[in-house]
Design an enzyme around this catalytic site. Structure first.
Site, PDB file in Angstrom:
ATOM      1  N   SER A   1       0.822  -1.211   0.000  1.00  0.00           N
ATOM      2  CA  SER A   1       0.000   0.000   0.000  1.00  0.00           C
ATOM      3  C   SER A   1       0.854   1.258   0.000  1.00  0.00           C
ATOM      4  O   SER A   1       2.053   1.221   0.274  1.00  0.00           O
ATOM      5  CB  SER A   1      -0.935  -0.010   1.207  1.00  0.00           C
ATOM      6  OG  SER A   1      -0.323   0.618   2.303  1.00  0.00           O
ATOM      7  N   LYS A   2       0.202   2.363  -0.314  1.00  0.00           N
ATOM      8  CA  LYS A   2       0.875   3.662  -0.307  1.00  0.00           C
ATOM      9  C   LYS A   2       1.523   3.913   1.040  1.00  0.00           C
ATOM     10  O   LYS A   2       2.582   4.507   1.141  1.00  0.00           O
ATOM     11  CB  LYS A   2      -0.155   4.778  -0.520  1.00  0.00           C
ATOM     12  CG  LYS A   2      -0.526   5.013  -1.947  1.00  0.00           C
ATOM     13  CD  LYS A   2      -1.416   6.244  -2.046  1.00  0.00           C
ATOM     14  CE  LYS A   2      -1.998   6.325  -3.443  1.00  0.00           C
ATOM     15  NZ  LYS A   2      -2.860   7.444  -3.674  1.00  0.00           N
TER      16      LYS A   2
END
Ligand code: GLU
Length: 518
Positions: A265-266
């Protein structure tokens, strides 16, 4: 008549583009180019609360760096401009009104407190997933439950409301996903999603469907996280009367962390030891507001071709053993049918491997330019013919993964050793070796053949003349010339340095290590 293939990449500018997003854009682009269609970039910025300044520009810069070309978009314009949803705001309302008129949507006047109370009530009654849906809507304040007269009064008085989709209670919603096959979802699991917010902005769902329709999109290729929304989208196409031209869906497999534990994920940022963004991103910490910097593939020394080749293989493969594909080759080989259903694990060694392959395949002249840039940045003056710089670049590339490695490996050509590997000195340096190197230094300047082979022949002759074998001196010789016990091919190093410089380095080493020669 066959419709022209039109695909879109539709990011929300809520932060930098994550590599999963780049992969989505890439697969869209590959399909568009393969089928002679168009690639659109649409900015989905209807959620003003999550807007991050600079994110839109970052997205466009990233795609450009990757070589993903956009045919229609903010910068390019096109027949369906504007391509930014916030600028299309006036277009959406009429479709929400149409849905209300046709009985597929309704006004809901519930306040946030009423919605909370509904959820609390359902939770207390042990309803697992409290939702505003075909059952609960009957207890709420909306145009389906209130008398018509009251609805009219509320609307006339400007009371705040949202418009919700009226999802049927018992119906199977099905569609054929190009990657997953038939997806069947029962409508009872879908809630009455908000289509228009109280501020008059459409939600993602409405804006996305209206735009895909108006922009004549034929294929929606997006991440798996959108799969749960797809049945709702299918209903919207049906209720708006657009089923005939509904795009085909393809939901891409998830990208997992290297150890396979969950989605990359970011928020992983730099925590995993590799970048998750294509370009370095300068942002702000969501809580403290402090400036933050997240590393990027570009700034870490990755070549865009390598990065793209690597990404293409995260979820797709050509069905052959070939691993190196240029963008035109990817376009040629790509097909949605070969995109995998199962999640793809990020592999840091693989992306490095790709970078090595692409770096080493570059012509020496280009590598020499990288080398020069790196050396200049390190303040190392370079005063030598281009041809020699190219020889150096060509020699050291086999030990490089990134352009910066070229400079690290090439330093020995610009600096004489200031120290010598202590282990080699203590184990291998002695009077006999020193004598052999002195003898070699003495004849080197008279060498008639300064090619690597010529130097090797001369060295063998001298060493054997001293009653030794080549193998006995090679590592010490390398250390005397470069300071260390490992590096690129030694004969090539001496050939590039030239007989005179090599001889001087040998003499300097013999003098410096005289105390150890005993
Ligand atoms: N705006 C959505 C996103 O940020 C687009 C999803 C889609 O492609 O439909 O990913």
């Amino acid at each position: 008549m066959e419709r022209e293939v039109r695909v879109r990449f539709a990011p929300s500018p809520t932060g930098p583009l994550h590599i999963g997003g780049v992969r989505t854009a890439l697969y869209n682009y590959l399909l568009a180019r393969k089928l002679g269609g168009k690639m659109l970039l649409r900015i989905e910025d209807t959620d003003q609360n999550r807007f991050v300044p600079g994110a839109e520009q970052y997205i466009m810069d990233s795609l450009r760096w990757c070589g993903i070309e956009i045919d229609e978009g903010i910068e390019q314009g096109g027949p369906h401009a504007p391509y930014r949803q916030s600028e299309r705001k006036p277009m959406y309302r009429q479709y929400a009104d149409q849905l209300i008129r046709d009985g597929y949507a309704y006004y809901a006047f519930d306040t946030p407190e009423e919605l909370d109370a509904m959820r609390a009530r359902l939770t207390a009654a042990k309803v697992p997933n409290p939702q505003y849906n075909s059952i609960t809507r009957a207890q709420m304040r909306n145009s389906l439950t209130l008398p018509e007269e009251e609805v009219k009064q509320l609307l006339d008085a400007g009371a705040p409301y949202v418009i919700r989709l009226k999802v049927p209670r018992k119906e199977e919603v099905r569609f054929n996903d190009l990657i997953r096959g038939w997806v069947v979802v029962h409508s009872s699991s879908i809630d009455d999603k908000v289509l228009m917010k109280s501020d008059g902005m459409p939600t993602y769902h409405l804006a996305n469907i209206v735009d895909d329709h108006l922009m004549e999109i034929t294929h929606v290729i997006r991440g798996e996280e959108w799969l749960p929304s797809a049945p709702l989208h299918v209903l919207l196409y049906r209720y708006l009367g657009w089923e005939d031209t509904m795009p085909q869906f393809a939901h891409l497999p998830l990208l997992l962390k290297p150890d396979g534990t969950g989605k990359l994920s970011k928020r992983d940022g730099d925590k995993l030891g590799f970048p998750v963004f294509p370009l370095e991103f300068h942002g702000k910490d969501a809580e403290t507001g402090e400036p933050t910097v997240s590393s990027g593939y570009r700034e870490s020394g990755y070549l865009p071709e390598a990065f793209i080749n690597f990404l293409a293989f995260l979820g797709w493969n050509p069905g052959t053993t070939q691993e190196i594909f240029s963008m035109p080759e990817l376009i040629e080989a790509f097909s949605i049918e070969r995109v995998s259903k199962s999640p793809a694990r990020f592999d840091q060694n693989k992306v490095r491997w790709y970078n090595e392959q692409y770096l080493r395949a570059k012509p020496d002249a280009e590598l020499a330019q990288y080398l020069l840039t790196e050396l200049n940045e390190q303040g190392i003056g370079v005063d030598m013919p281009t041809e020699r710089l190219e020889q150096i670049a060509g020699l050291v590339k086999e030990r490089a993964t990134f352009p910066a490695d070229l400079a690290r490996e090439a330093r020995l050509f610009f600096h004489r050793p200031i120290s010598y590997d202590e282990q080699i000195v203590s184990k291998k340096w002695n009077a006999q070796v020193a004598a052999a190197l002195t003898a070699f230094a003495a004849v080197l300047p008279t060498a008639t053949d300064a090619t690597p082979d010529g130097i090797k022949a001369l060295l063998t002759q001298v060493v054997e003349g001293q009653g030794m074998k080549l193998g006995q001196v090679l590592q010490v010789l390398r250390m005397a010339v470069t300071g260390s016990g490992a590096g690129p091919d030694l004969m090539h190093i001496m050939s590039i340095l030239g007989p005179q410089e090599t001889a001087e380095r040998l003499q300097a080493a013999v003098a410096a290590l005289a105390a150890h020669a005993g």
